[in-house]
Write an enzyme that holds these catalytic residues in place. Structure first.
Site, short mmCIF file in Angstrom:
data_model
loop_
_atom_site.label_atom_id
_atom_site.label_comp_id
_atom_site.label_asym_id
_atom_site.label_seq_id
_atom_site.Cartn_x
_atom_site.Cartn_y
_atom_site.Cartn_z
N ARG A 94 0.79 -1.23 0.00
CA ARG A 94 0.00 0.00 0.00
C ARG A 94 0.83 1.29 0.00
O ARG A 94 0.29 2.38 -0.12
CB ARG A 94 -0.96 0.00 1.20
CG ARG A 94 -2.15 -0.93 0.97
CD ARG A 94 -3.27 -0.61 1.91
NE ARG A 94 -3.03 -1.12 3.25
CZ ARG A 94 -3.38 -0.48 4.37
NH1 ARG A 94 -3.95 0.71 4.32
NH2 ARG A 94 -3.15 -1.02 5.53
N GLY A 142 -4.95 -8.71 15.61
CA GLY A 142 -5.14 -9.91 16.41
C GLY A 142 -5.74 -9.51 17.76
O GLY A 142 -5.35 -8.51 18.34
N ALA A 198 28.31 45.41 -2.99
CA ALA A 198 27.28 44.64 -3.69
C ALA A 198 27.80 44.09 -5.01
O ALA A 198 28.56 44.75 -5.71
CB ALA A 198 26.07 45.52 -3.94
N SER A 225 31.72 47.93 -5.26
CA SER A 225 30.67 47.12 -5.86
C SER A 225 31.06 46.58 -7.23
O SER A 225 31.89 47.16 -7.92
CB SER A 225 29.40 47.96 -6.00
OG SER A 225 28.95 48.34 -4.72
N ALA A 267 35.16 50.36 -7.52
CA ALA A 267 33.98 49.68 -8.06
C ALA A 267 34.24 49.22 -9.49
O ALA A 267 34.92 49.89 -10.26
CB ALA A 267 32.78 50.61 -8.01
C1 UD1 Z 1 0.32 -8.99 13.00
C2 UD1 Z 1 -0.16 -9.88 14.12
C3 UD1 Z 1 -1.43 -9.30 14.71
C4 UD1 Z 1 -1.20 -7.88 15.18
C5 UD1 Z 1 -0.61 -7.04 14.04
C6 UD1 Z 1 -0.21 -5.70 14.57
C7 UD1 Z 1 0.57 -12.12 13.51
C8 UD1 Z 1 0.16 -13.40 12.94
N1 UD1 Z 1 -0.39 -11.20 13.59
O1 UD1 Z 1 -0.67 -8.93 12.00
O2 UD1 Z 1 -1.88 -10.08 15.79
O3 UD1 Z 1 -2.40 -7.31 15.65
O4 UD1 Z 1 0.56 -7.69 13.51
O5 UD1 Z 1 0.12 -4.88 13.48
O6 UD1 Z 1 1.71 -11.93 13.91
N2 UD1 Z 1 6.55 -9.65 8.36
C9 UD1 Z 1 7.71 -10.24 7.93
N3 UD1 Z 1 7.65 -11.46 7.34
C10 UD1 Z 1 6.48 -12.11 7.17
C11 UD1 Z 1 5.29 -11.50 7.61
C12 UD1 Z 1 5.36 -10.27 8.21
O7 UD1 Z 1 8.80 -9.68 8.06
O8 UD1 Z 1 6.52 -13.21 6.63
C13 UD1 Z 1 6.63 -8.33 8.98
C14 UD1 Z 1 5.91 -7.30 8.14
O9 UD1 Z 1 6.84 -6.65 7.30
C15 UD1 Z 1 5.38 -6.35 9.17
C16 UD1 Z 1 5.17 -7.22 10.39
O10 UD1 Z 1 5.94 -8.38 10.19
O11 UD1 Z 1 6.31 -5.37 9.51
C17 UD1 Z 1 3.73 -7.56 10.64
O12 UD1 Z 1 3.21 -8.18 9.51
P1 UD1 Z 1 1.74 -7.85 9.01
O13 UD1 Z 1 1.42 -8.76 7.89
O14 UD1 Z 1 1.59 -6.40 8.83
O15 UD1 Z 1 0.93 -8.19 10.32
P2 UD1 Z 1 -0.32 -9.11 10.43
O16 UD1 Z 1 0.06 -10.50 10.13
O17 UD1 Z 1 -1.41 -8.50 9.66
#
Ligand code: UD1
Ligand code: CA
Length: 454
Positions: A17, A139, A379, A404, A422
């Site tokens: 996004r 979550g 100047a 100047s 100048a």
């Molecule tokens: C996760 C939590 C959720 C919490 C939310 C808060 C889990 C399963 N869920 O949601 O409970 O409320 O964060 O924002 O953990 N990332 C990786 N590798 C991956 C997946 C994610 O590096 O394979 C990183 C993403 O770049 C991000 C962060 O982990 O910075 C969280 O991932 P994202 O997919 O945004 O979170 P959710 O799974 O939606």
């Protein structure tokens, strides 16, 4: 002795996004990549190791933070937060504790994280939660008799669970050995087919490990960046905090909502800053310094009682006390102004040293110049420092007066107390104490007629 703290920062996500080719965690907040803010916090907590799990964007992430005492672990495909932490496990010492942070959650304060680390050191699982008016997408923290028993992801939750307002921030700390055991047991049998880090909560409960929750002092501490709109929102929150701290320290801000600090701004007593100023890198303002509207100051040290007027740009320079700069002055790298130096409108100064009491008030370029005390530059004066291939120095000794519209073709020296008439184009040294000029004698042609239309 407290057990070693190691910090894992998840930063592999793409950030669809953001609609950008740049990995999300490299987008900047206050001039520093989002991930850099999290790294700073990790170092503040005294982590023995900070391990960054990267993925999307390939080597761009490790390259951008190459000098910051980090271990990098590649998560080539992103199969969830549990899978991401799994990649870092071989790096973690068994006897220590691990804190999990997120590269896209930049504003968490160290003081908020400290109690989680304390919990982990006591053998518990520390979990940062927050109560949200609109918990959609997060979550949910499921409690029984007040105790946390598990986390259910939004997509897997029942209608009753979706009504829970206490949500998981994702940030947690646990003894590393237990974390390794739990992660090894994760499955991906859920709606998203991902390995959820959040599933370790129920495992901890099953193992009889207490889950201890803490909440941040401010909701913004746990906000993540998923879009440019959220990035802009967090930028404003951060700048608001910076402004608040400056006001508390006694700095006068014409409008705390119109100030941008992208780095460190240190201020003495009775400093005042007008609207729309940008401070980058490390900027130090001495006592009673005044900064006018719309100035940009980058890596600058300004001594006491100097006044900077509106629309002045200063980059990598040192400005002495009781000076006056601007409006519309441009000071470039390598410039050092001694005390009581005046620089006026449309004056550019580069890589020059200017001694006490000298004045360059209008429309001039001074480059690669050593200027003495009490010099007055008229100047439209230009130091011609570049011959198309090499740069040369101009030396202007004490108490010189430059008329100047003068060009000084470097290398050239103007002796102490000399005057340049100048319009002079100076190509050889001007002797001290004398008047030197290069213009031809003025003549009047009495019978000359302007051309007329035929
Ligand atoms: C996760 C939590 C959720 C919490 C939310 C808060 C889990 C399963 N869920 O949601 O409970 O409320 O964060 O924002 O953990 N990332 C990786 N590798 C991956 C997946 C994610 O590096 O394979 C990183 C993403 O770049 C991000 C962060 O982990 O910075 C969280 O991932 P994202 O997919 O945004 O979170 P959710 O799974 O939606
Ligand atoms: Ca996800």
């Amino acid at each position: 002795m407290a057990s070693t703290l190691e910090i894992v920062i998840l930063a592999a996500g793409k950030g669809t996004r953001m609609r950008s080719d740049l990995p999300k965690v490299l987008h900047r907040l206050a001039g520093r990549p989002l991930l850099g803010h999290v790294v700073d916090t990790a170092h503040t907590l005294g982590a023995a190791q900070v391990c960054v799990v990267y993925g999307f964007g390939g080597e761009a992430v490790p390259q951008a933070l190459a000098d910051e005492r980090l271990t990098f672990v590649l998560q080539a495909e992103q199969h969830g937060t549990g899978h991401a932490v799994m990649q870092a496990l071989p790096q973690l010492a068994d006897g220590g504790v691990t804190l999990v942070l997120y590269g896209d959650v930049p504003l968490t304060r160290a003081a908020t994280l400290q109690p989680l680390v304390v919990a982990a050191r006591a053998g518990r699982l520390g979990l940062l939660t927050v109560n949200l008016a609109d918990p959609a997408g997060y979550g949910r923290i499921v409690r029984e008799n007040g105790r946390v028993v598990r986390i259910v992801e939004d997509k897997d939750a029942s209608a009753a669970e979706r009504a829970i307002r206490e949500v998981n921030t994702g940030i947690l700390a646990a003894p590393s050995a237990a974390l390794k055991r739990w992660i090894a047991g994760l499955g991906n049998d859920n709606v998203q087919g991902e390995y959820y880090l959040t599933d370790i909560i129920a495992m901890a409960v099953r193992d009889g490990v207490e889950v201890e929750t803490h909440q941040p002092a401010h909701e913004w501490e746990v906000l993540g960046v998923n879009s440019k709109a959220q990035l802009a929102q967090l930028e404003r929150i951060h700048q608001g905090e910076v402004a608040r701290a400056l006001l508390e320290a006694g700095v006068t801000l014409a409008d705390p909502a119109r100030l941008d600090v992208r780095g460190v701004l240190r201020c003495g007593r009775d400093v005042s800053i007008d609207v729309n100023c940008v401070f980058e890198g490390v900027v130090e303002l001495g006592d009673a310094v005044q900064v006018g509207a719309n100035c940009v100051l980058r890596n600058v040290k300004i001594a006491a009682a100097t006044k900077i007027d509106a629309f002045t740009l200063i980059d990598d320079a040192e400005i002495g006390a009781a000076g006056r700069l601007g409006p519309f002055s441009r000071i470039r790298p390598g410039t050092r102004l001694a005390r009581d130096v005046h620089v006026g409108n449309f004056v550019e100064i580069k890589n020059s040293q200017i001694d006490e009491g000298s004045k360059i008030n209008h429309l001039s370029y001074i480059g690669d110049t050593t200027m003495g005390r009490k010099v007055n530059i008229g100047a439209g004066t230009i130091t011609c420092n570049y011959d198309g291939a090499n740069k040369h120095r101009t030396v202007i000794e004490d108490e010189v007066f430059v008329g100047s519209d003068t060009q000084l073709v470097a290398p050239v020296t103007v002796g102490r107390g000399a005057t340049l008439g100048a319009g002079t184009t100076l190509t050889r040294d001007a002797p001290p104490g004398e008047l030197t000029l290069s213009r031809t004698r003025q003549v009047t042609i009495s019978d000359w007629k302007r051309p007329s239309k035929k």
